[in-house]
Write an enzyme that holds these catalytic residues in place. Structure first.
Site, PDB file in Angstrom:
ATOM      1  N   LYS A  97      64.167 -26.322  10.966  1.00 32.31           N
ATOM      2  CA  LYS A  97      65.360 -25.698  12.176  1.00 32.31           C
ATOM      3  C   LYS A  97      66.075 -25.141  11.196  1.00 32.31           C
ATOM      4  CE  LYS A  97      63.968 -28.897  15.750  1.00 32.31           C
ATOM      5  NZ  LYS A  97      63.723 -29.733  14.888  1.00 32.31           N
ATOM      6  N   TYR A 139      70.241 -33.352  11.812  1.00 28.46           N
ATOM      7  CA  TYR A 139      69.630 -34.813  11.463  1.00 28.46           C
ATOM      8  C   TYR A 139      70.565 -35.049  10.797  1.00 28.46           C
ATOM      9  CZ  TYR A 139      66.411 -32.164  14.975  1.00 28.46           C
ATOM     10  OH  TYR A 139      66.258 -31.973  16.139  1.00 28.46           O
ATOM     11  N   ASP A 161      59.426 -33.863  13.400  1.00 28.00           N
ATOM     12  CA  ASP A 161      59.685 -32.791  13.658  1.00 28.00           C
ATOM     13  C   ASP A 161      61.172 -33.043  13.692  1.00 28.00           C
ATOM     14  OD1 ASP A 161      60.482 -30.316  15.897  1.00 28.00           O
ATOM     15  OD2 ASP A 161      62.084 -31.409  15.526  1.00 28.00           O
ATOM     16  N   HIS A 179      67.113 -23.109  14.889  1.00 23.37           N
ATOM     17  CA  HIS A 179      67.679 -24.395  16.063  1.00 23.37           C
ATOM     18  C   HIS A 179      68.204 -23.823  17.277  1.00 23.37           C
ATOM     19  CE1 HIS A 179      68.746 -28.477  14.989  1.00 23.37           C
ATOM     20  NE2 HIS A 179      68.421 -28.180  16.723  1.00 23.37           N
TER      21      HIS A 179
END
Length: 322
Positions: free
Chosen positions: A80, A51, A46, A113
């Protein structure tokens, strides 16, 4: 080695119930985590643009494929859409950038997201863009209808760049609206779920609409304590909570395994981040634990409606849960 149980998405696809999260895995640590996770039985990774580690995660995946640990079609690669890419002209740009960073030609699952649209920031200026339009402190909203974003993603499913769509951090009212017009229905809802934030009604509604549910931040305040978040610092860590530690001792398990099993026994998918090989194995092995109905209810009884990932706590005007 242990493997993840599966749940079935609306199209019959087998979806790993225990995946590996990558939030806060940085640099070489991200590559090693993905590689070792795949080597030790994980089949869902994931990730997210926000990130800032998709290149490194992709390198871990590439190494695992080169070493014949997995084939591409055995792994669920998840990403996302970030808030600054909600306009239809920017959705494909964001997806193609993430695909390039991962080194793959399609995403198995791609989430929105947050149901928050922020002013566009060009990747040439800053990537990932983050929350602030100036990179410092200014939040600039952009009034983009969620339908515009969703239809742009549906077009990418048509092109074969995405197999399944999902929504993250979305309340039931927004999900209800989305289901009224979506040509391609979302397959998964990802929300914050842990014993301090049980979210029973959100789970029930999502399932009534044919969505599976993935819970993130399964360990409650743990990941947010690292960020010195006041709500997390003031909350009792789940791993030292007397109820959790007592159940762990009774089942010859770790507190982490008890918390994960509480979620998966509810039918919820989980994506814990693992820093060591031992944690990776323990998290997968948690599926073998059988909690009694009384034990399940006792853990759910810890519910405080305590949400640690609430944008309104830190970013102006981002009141998606109010």
């Amino acid at each position: 080695m242990p493997s993840s149980p599966v749940v079935w998405l609306r199209d019959g696809a087998e979806f790993p119930q225990i995946g590996m999260g990558t939030w806060k895995h940085n640099g070489e640590k991200a590559s090693e985590a993905v590689y070792n996770g795949l080597k030790n039985g994980y089949r869902l990774i994931d990730g997210a643009c926000d990130y800032g580690n998709e290149k490194e995660c992709g390198e871990g995946l590439r190494r695992a494929i080169v070493h014949d640990i997995v084939t591409r079609d055995e792994v669920w690669v998840v990403s996302k859409l970030w808030n600054t890419f909600h306009r239809k002209e920017h959705v494909k740009e964001a997806v193609l950038r993430s695909l390039h960073d991962w080194g793959v030609s399609y995403f198995d699952l791609y989430y929105v997201h947050f149901p928050i649209s922020l002013q566009y920031v060009s990747p040439d200026e800053r990537y990932p863009p983050g929350w602030f339009v100036d990179g410092k402190s200014k939040v600039a909203h952009d009034p983009v209808p969620f339908r515009e974003t969703w239809e742009a993603l549906e077009a990418l499913v048509d092109l074969g760049l995405i197999k399944h769509l999902g929504v993250s951090n979305m309340c039931s009212a927004l999900l209800m609206d989305l289901m009224s017009y979506a040509r391609i229905k979302p397959s998964v809802l990802q929300i914050e779920i842990h014993p301090y934030n049980v979210q029973e009604r959100a789970v029930q509604y999502a399932r009534s609409q044919g969505l599976e549910v993935t819970g993130y931040s399964s360990f409650g305040p743990l990941g947010f304590r690292e960020l010195n978040m006041p709500k997390a610092l003031h909350a009792q860590p789940l791993f030292t909570h007397p109820m959790i530690t007592t159940l762990a001792e009774a089942h010859d398990a770790t507190p982490a395994q008890i918390v994960l099993r509480w979620a998966t026994q509810r039918g919820i998918c989980v994506i814990p981040k693992s820093d060591t090989l031992q944690q990776m194995g323990e998290n997968l092995a948690s599926a073998k634990i059988k909690l009694t109905e009384e034990e399940m209810n006792a853990i759910s009884g810890l519910n405080l409606g305590l949400r640690f990932n609430d944008p309104a706590d830190d970013f102006e005007g981002c009141h998606i849960f109010s």
